[in-house]
Design an enzyme around this catalytic site. Structure first.
Site, PDB file in Angstrom:
ATOM      1  N   ASP A  17       0.796  -1.247   0.000  1.00  0.00           N
ATOM      2  CA  ASP A  17       0.000   0.000   0.000  1.00  0.00           C
ATOM      3  C   ASP A  17       0.818   1.282   0.000  1.00  0.00           C
ATOM      4  O   ASP A  17       0.257   2.358  -0.187  1.00  0.00           O
ATOM      5  CB  ASP A  17      -0.968   0.058   1.192  1.00  0.00           C
ATOM      6  N   ASP A  55      -8.138  -7.977   9.167  1.00  0.00           N
ATOM      7  CA  ASP A  55      -7.680  -6.747   8.507  1.00  0.00           C
ATOM      8  C   ASP A  55      -7.651  -5.571   9.469  1.00  0.00           C
ATOM      9  O   ASP A  55      -6.961  -4.580   9.229  1.00  0.00           O
ATOM     10  CB  ASP A  55      -8.606  -6.386   7.345  1.00  0.00           C
TER      11      ASP A  55
END
Length: 520
Positions: free
Chosen positions: A169, A393
């Site tokens: 990311d 997550d």
């Protein structure tokens, strides 16, 4: 891929009965181990071809303890180095060197690890914020990357092909979430301004790339993040900039990975991006939203071509994380939707059933995807499990912790306030723990909705571990031998044989329900 992730059904059944019986000589089962060569391995174009990948026993034990989990508990997945303390490990999880030693003991020759502790890490997602502040590049280099490199460079591990994923990311956030873009955040703007994402990635590539048996793959988001021309071309340029900073060159890059820890479908089988409905292209549907790609395979192959044109080596390969993008189960569409409108056509046929493609946290209805596979398609080095199924997550409510992880409302199933997902529901499962912590409910949902389905021994979708053999008896004892017999349980029909262990060492095998152990 020649790994323990492609175990035949009979062996899977045997693994489930691993703690079957014990009396003098113990009846147990195990995966046969092929000793790894102590010699350095020659560098290869695709590290996954012909490889036997490491299975993380820490994850495997958790998976095997879940209903249906025994069927996939021996699947190889990446180990995450998500903080400095993870390098040395703890009483709850082994450190990097212990993982590598276990890989050698398993007979593996492929080890997979995620490098994930950049300063100001994951600036657009609070759930996965890390321990290092945006200006702590020096600590990242000296306390994180350098110790990892020292361990990976140990000659003891020269026989392992070591695959790294460099900082999920990070660079995609610089492209889309910093400085004037629609999804901009102050944290991402800071990281763009100080350049520490690029410097950190470059330092990691250069330092780890100097180790001959390390293969670096840079994270490249997913099609629902970078699939528009306005994002994809700048992303390729950003990747090149980072890969040629801090001493790194394109030769330090083996390839890229897409869909890391995400849910985007590998393939959308029921419609193509070139389809039209009553003269309207599917790109105009709310789901596709003018994207040029509708799935990860087409995106990965196109991105690879673009990256080569930007100066990356022509032999780079792509990885696709398929751990949680199966989207199977009874709700999986088998055909395109009705042609009454382009939205009905797409929504009725898409296998990715998220409310919005921007939803990324513990998604309801998701399923395990393709099992790890080497060279499945042109330009694709492998399908891999980068995010081990069952690892959260992020937390669905605030949780005090010492891991630097915050609370992101995208993990809250009641939240509707994020403009980046059209202010839709998040689709997150409730009662989720901190990122990286075990989430039993998620694991069980992933198993139920797996595609391809997780099958048991032979036919059907049995994912229940067989019960252990019973009634171990011994007879005809002598000073040097003992005869053993036992009763196979009725649900153990797929067991093709039993391995016999004495004092933890395999001494023989049996394809029946008896065995005579000699040489005592």
């Amino acid at each position: 891929m020649s790994t323990r992730g492609t175990i035949k059904n009979g062996l899977r059944k045997r693994l489930a009965a691993v703690s079957a019986l014990a009396m003098g000589a113990a009846l147990a089962v195990a995966v046969p181990a092929t000793p790894a060569s102590a010699a350095a391995t020659a560098r290869v174009d695709n590290p996954y071809v012909g490889a036997t990948a490491y299975v993380n026993p820490d994850w495997s034990a958790k998976a095997a303890a879940e209903p249906g989990g025994a069927a996939i508990a021996n699947t190889p997945a990446f180990v995450w180095m998500d903080r400095i303390a993870a390098i040395t490990g703890s009483s709850e999880a082994r450190g990097l060197r212990a993982h590598l030693d276990t890989a050698l003991a398993q007979g593996a020759n492929l080890f997979q690890v995620v490098i994930y502790d950049l300063p100001g890490r994951d600036c657009a997602a609070l759930a996965s914020n890390g321990e290092l502040g945006p200006t702590e590049l020096g600590r990242y280099e000296s306390e994180y990357i350098d110790p990892i490199a020292d361990i990976l460079a140990d000659p003891a591990y020269a026989s392992l092909r070591i695959v790294t994923i460099i900082e999920p990311d990070s660079l995609p956030n610089i492209v889309t979430n910093a400085g004037g873009t629609a999804g901009s955040t102050d944290a991402c703007a800071t990281m763009k301004a100080n350049g520490n994402y690029e410097k950190g990635v470059g330092y990691a590539l250069h330092t780890l790339g100097a180790i001959p048996n390390v293969y670096n793959y840079i994270d490249a988001a997913h099609h629902g993040w970078l699939g528009w021309d306005s994002n994809m071309s700048p992303a390729a340029a950003e990747f090149k900039k980072a890969a040629t900073s801090e001493g790194a060159t394109v030769n330090d890059v083996a390839g890229f990975i897409v869909n890391t820890a995400n849910y985007s479908a590998l393939k959308e089988p029921n419609f193509k991006v070139t389809d039209s409905v009553n003269g309207t292209t599917v790109r105009q549907s709310k789901w596709v939203d003018w994207n040029y790609y509708v799935d990860e395979l087409s995106f990965a192959q196109a991105l690879r071509t673009l990256l080569v044109s930007q100066g990356f080596n022509s032999n780079i390969g792509m990885l696709i994380d398929t751990a949680r993008n199966g989207w199977g189960g009874s709700a999986r569409p088998t055909a395109a939707g009705p042609t009454t409108s382009v939205d009905a056509y797409v929504d009725g046929g898409r296998v990715d059933r998220r409310i919005h493609a921007g939803n990324w946290c513990n998604q309801s209805g998701a399923g395990i995807g393709e099992r790890p596979t080497a060279a499945p398609e042109a330009g694709i080095d492998a399908y891999v499990w980068a995010k081990p199924p069952g690892e959260s997550d992020g937390n669905s409510a605030p949780v005090a912790n010492d891991e630097g992880k915050g609370f992101d409302r995208m993990c809250d199933p009641t939240y509707t306030g994020n403009g980046r997902n059209g202010n839709s529901m998040t689709g997150a499962l409730p009662n989720s723990p901190l990122a990286g912590h075990w989430f039993s409910a998620q694991f069980q949902e992933l198993v139920r909705n797996a595609y391809p389905p997780i099958t048991g021994g032979g036919t059907g979708t049995d994912t229940t571990a067989p019960s252990a053999p019973t009634g171990l008896t011994s007879s005809a004892k002598t000073s040097s031998s003992v005869s053993l017999s036992w009763t196979a349980s009725t649900d153990n029909t797929a067991v093709t044989g039993y391995d016999i262990f004495r004092a933890g060492v395999k001494v023989g095998s049996s394809t029946t329900t008896s065995y005579t152990d000699t040489g005592l």
